[in-house]
Design a protein around this motif. Structure first.
Motif, PDB file in Angstrom:
ATOM      1  N   TYR A   1      -4.918   6.556  -2.226  1.00 25.29           N
ATOM      2  CA  TYR A   1      -4.105   5.467  -1.678  1.00 25.29           C
ATOM      3  C   TYR A   1      -4.060   4.361  -2.872  1.00 25.29           C
ATOM      4  CZ  TYR A   1      -4.994   7.098   3.190  1.00 25.29           C
ATOM      5  OH  TYR A   1      -4.585   8.018   4.043  1.00 25.29           O
ATOM      6  N   LEU A   2      -2.729   3.942  -3.083  1.00 21.00           N
ATOM      7  CA  LEU A   2      -2.568   2.912  -4.122  1.00 21.00           C
ATOM      8  C   LEU A   2      -1.990   1.528  -3.649  1.00 21.00           C
ATOM      9  CD1 LEU A   2      -0.423   5.227  -6.637  1.00 21.00           C
ATOM     10  CD2 LEU A   2      -2.762   4.485  -6.999  1.00 21.00           C
ATOM     11  N   CYS A   3      -2.618   0.564  -4.057  1.00 21.98           N
ATOM     12  CA  CYS A   3      -2.192  -0.769  -3.838  1.00 21.98           C
ATOM     13  C   CYS A   3      -1.522  -1.378  -5.179  1.00 21.98           C
ATOM     14  CB  CYS A   3      -3.816  -1.525  -3.538  1.00 21.98           C
ATOM     15  SG  CYS A   3      -3.216  -3.300  -3.259  1.00 21.98           S
ATOM     16  N   ALA A   4      -0.474  -2.261  -4.822  1.00 27.11           N
ATOM     17  CA  ALA A   4       0.233  -2.755  -5.676  1.00 27.11           C
ATOM     18  C   ALA A   4       0.741  -4.338  -5.326  1.00 27.11           C
ATOM     19  CB  ALA A   4       1.404  -1.929  -5.919  1.00 27.11           C
TER      20      ALA A   4
ATOM     21  N   LEU B   1       5.311   9.337  -3.699  1.00 31.60           N
ATOM     22  CA  LEU B   1       4.652   8.080  -3.339  1.00 31.60           C
ATOM     23  C   LEU B   1       5.442   7.639  -1.755  1.00 31.60           C
ATOM     24  CD1 LEU B   1       4.859   6.002  -6.375  1.00 31.60           C
ATOM     25  CD2 LEU B   1       2.819   6.694  -5.168  1.00 31.60           C
ATOM     26  N   HIS B   2       4.649   7.183  -0.772  1.00 34.85           N
ATOM     27  CA  HIS B   2       5.047   6.843   0.397  1.00 34.85           C
ATOM     28  C   HIS B   2       4.673   5.423   0.652  1.00 34.85           C
ATOM     29  CE1 HIS B   2       6.358  10.660   1.272  1.00 34.85           C
ATOM     30  NE2 HIS B   2       5.163  11.343   0.782  1.00 34.85           N
ATOM     31  N   LEU B   3       5.533   4.447   0.974  1.00 31.48           N
ATOM     32  CA  LEU B   3       5.253   3.278   1.230  1.00 31.48           C
ATOM     33  C   LEU B   3       4.639   3.195   2.461  1.00 31.48           C
ATOM     34  CD1 LEU B   3       5.076   0.096   0.355  1.00 31.48           C
ATOM     35  CD2 LEU B   3       7.482  -0.111   1.263  1.00 31.48           C
ATOM     36  N   ILE B   4       3.447   2.539   2.935  1.00 29.45           N
ATOM     37  CA  ILE B   4       2.973   2.647   4.339  1.00 29.45           C
ATOM     38  C   ILE B   4       2.637   1.112   4.758  1.00 29.45           C
ATOM     39  CG2 ILE B   4       1.715   4.778   4.397  1.00 29.45           C
ATOM     40  CD1 ILE B   4      -0.704   3.618   3.626  1.00 29.45           C
TER      41      ILE B   4
ATOM     42  N   ASN C   1      -0.660 -13.833   5.938  1.00 31.72           N
ATOM     43  CA  ASN C   1      -0.372 -13.695   7.497  1.00 31.72           C
ATOM     44  C   ASN C   1       1.096 -12.796   7.754  1.00 31.72           C
ATOM     45  OD1 ASN C   1      -2.641 -15.152   8.612  1.00 31.72           O
ATOM     46  ND2 ASN C   1      -1.653 -16.812   8.281  1.00 31.72           N
ATOM     47  N   SER C   2       1.515 -12.210   6.766  1.00 34.44           N
ATOM     48  CA  SER C   2       2.809 -11.663   7.016  1.00 34.44           C
ATOM     49  C   SER C   2       2.111 -10.047   6.458  1.00 34.44           C
ATOM     50  CB  SER C   2       3.755 -11.856   5.931  1.00 34.44           C
ATOM     51  OG  SER C   2       4.670 -10.964   5.420  1.00 34.44           O
ATOM     52  N   THR C   3       2.513  -9.299   7.522  1.00 35.36           N
ATOM     53  CA  THR C   3       2.413  -7.742   7.101  1.00 35.36           C
ATOM     54  C   THR C   3       3.443  -6.763   7.925  1.00 35.36           C
ATOM     55  OG1 THR C   3       0.647  -7.476   8.933  1.00 35.36           O
ATOM     56  CG2 THR C   3      -0.184  -7.866   7.136  1.00 35.36           C
ATOM     57  N   GLU C   4       3.937  -5.959   7.458  1.00 37.54           N
ATOM     58  CA  GLU C   4       5.048  -5.018   7.935  1.00 37.54           C
ATOM     59  C   GLU C   4       4.601  -3.573   7.504  1.00 37.54           C
ATOM     60  OE1 GLU C   4       7.550  -8.176   8.953  1.00 37.54           O
ATOM     61  OE2 GLU C   4       7.599  -6.312   9.460  1.00 37.54           O
ATOM     62  N   LYS C   5       5.044  -2.752   8.240  1.00 38.97           N
ATOM     63  CA  LYS C   5       5.054  -1.163   8.201  1.00 38.97           C
ATOM     64  C   LYS C   5       6.051  -0.696   7.375  1.00 38.97           C
ATOM     65  CE  LYS C   5       2.351  -0.109  12.270  1.00 38.97           C
ATOM     66  NZ  LYS C   5       1.222   0.460  11.723  1.00 38.97           N
ATOM     67  N   GLY C   6       5.644   0.142   6.638  1.00 39.17           N
ATOM     68  CA  GLY C   6       6.571   0.741   5.477  1.00 39.17           C
ATOM     69  C   GLY C   6       7.198   2.059   6.021  1.00 39.17           C
TER      70      GLY C   6
ATOM     71  N   TRP D   1       0.924  -1.052  -0.203  1.00 37.79           N
ATOM     72  CA  TRP D   1       0.012   0.138   0.016  1.00 37.79           C
ATOM     73  C   TRP D   1       0.938   1.151   0.012  1.00 37.79           C
ATOM     74  CZ3 TRP D   1      -5.089   0.689  -1.169  1.00 37.79           C
ATOM     75  CH2 TRP D   1      -5.994  -0.192  -0.755  1.00 37.79           C
ATOM     76  N   TYR D   2       0.709   1.913  -1.059  1.00 42.45           N
ATOM     77  CA  TYR D   2       1.359   3.565  -0.975  1.00 42.45           C
ATOM     78  C   TYR D   2       0.444   4.581  -0.713  1.00 42.45           C
ATOM     79  CZ  TYR D   2       5.472   1.233  -3.335  1.00 42.45           C
ATOM     80  OH  TYR D   2       6.406   0.574  -3.484  1.00 42.45           O
TER      81      TYR D   2
END
Lengths: 113, 112
Positions: free
Chosen positions: B89-92, B43-46, B53-58, B34-35
């Motif tokens: 908000y941009l998803c990729a 663009l900022h990676l958030i 089950n894997s998520t990290e903050k940008g 998510w940007y």
């Protein structure tokens, strides 16, 4: 950390060539990309170049890579009004676990009819 | 053409509301992102995810949260929206070897 720099604005006349420049700091970059964003839309990949290449051509688009100077350029031949958009340069490094791209701030290309 | 979809495309809500921005891809990509894109275009990676089950903050701190219960789905949630959350908000999602990103069309959020 890695940094990617681009000029913010470029204005050209329809039919002329556009050249958008980008510099980056990461010497271990493996892939370098050019993305295009039209108003109200997401980013669309235009082309990418692997770091062991100097040039890549695809129809009206020519990408030049000077790895020594860490300089990447995108040339659009015979620029059309439909080319008006924001162009982002991005790089991916070869570091272990590196899955993210580093983007420049984007160059807004305005094409004058 | 990339098979990655975002809904809603546009959303106007009041302060304090909870919202979820949906993102789905049908390419089977493990990595999703998510940007946040500010009016100055940067663009900022958030958030990002390397798989289920894997998520990290940008790089940019965000009050939003994400989840990744299925490979194809990566929703972003704001529990209590504020005017400062107004943004695009941009998803990729990305291809494994080249790292090429495929973007959705974006969700433009306005919080009044």
């Amino acid at each position: 950390g890695e940094d990617v720099e681009q000029s913010l604005f470029l204005s050209v006349r329809e039919g002329d060539s556009s050249v958008i420049n980008c510099t980056y700091t990461d010497s271990s970059s493996t892939y370098l990309y050019w993305y295009k964003q039209e108003p109200g839309a997401g980013l669309q990949l235009l082309t990418y170049i692997f770091s062991n290449m100097d040039m890549k051509q695809d129809q009206r688009l020519t990408v030049l890579l000077n790895k020594k100077d860490k300089h990447l350029s995108l040339r659009i031949a015979d620029t059309q009004t439909g080319d008006s958009a924001i162009y982002f340069c991005a790089e991916k490094d070869s570091g272990a676990g590196s899955y993210q791209l580093t983007f420049g701030k984007g160059t807004k290309l305005s094409v004058i009819p | 053409e990339a098979d990655i979809y975002q809904t809603p495309r546009y959303l106007v809500i009041g302060t304090g509301k909870k919202i979820t921005l949906e993102c789905s891809q049908t390419m089977g990509h493990d990595k999703m992102y998510w940007y946040q894109q500010d009016p100055g275009m940067e663009l900022h990676l958030i958030h990002y995810s390397y798989g289920v089950n894997s998520t990290e903050k940008g790089d940019l701190s965000s009050e939003s949260t994400v989840s990744r219960i299925r490979t194809e789905h990566f929703p972003l949630t704001l529990e209590s929206a504020r005017p400062s959350h107004t943004s695009q908000y941009l998803c990729a999602s990305s291809v494994e070897n080249t790292g090429e990103l495929f973007f959705g069309e974006g969700s433009r959020l306005t919080v009044l």
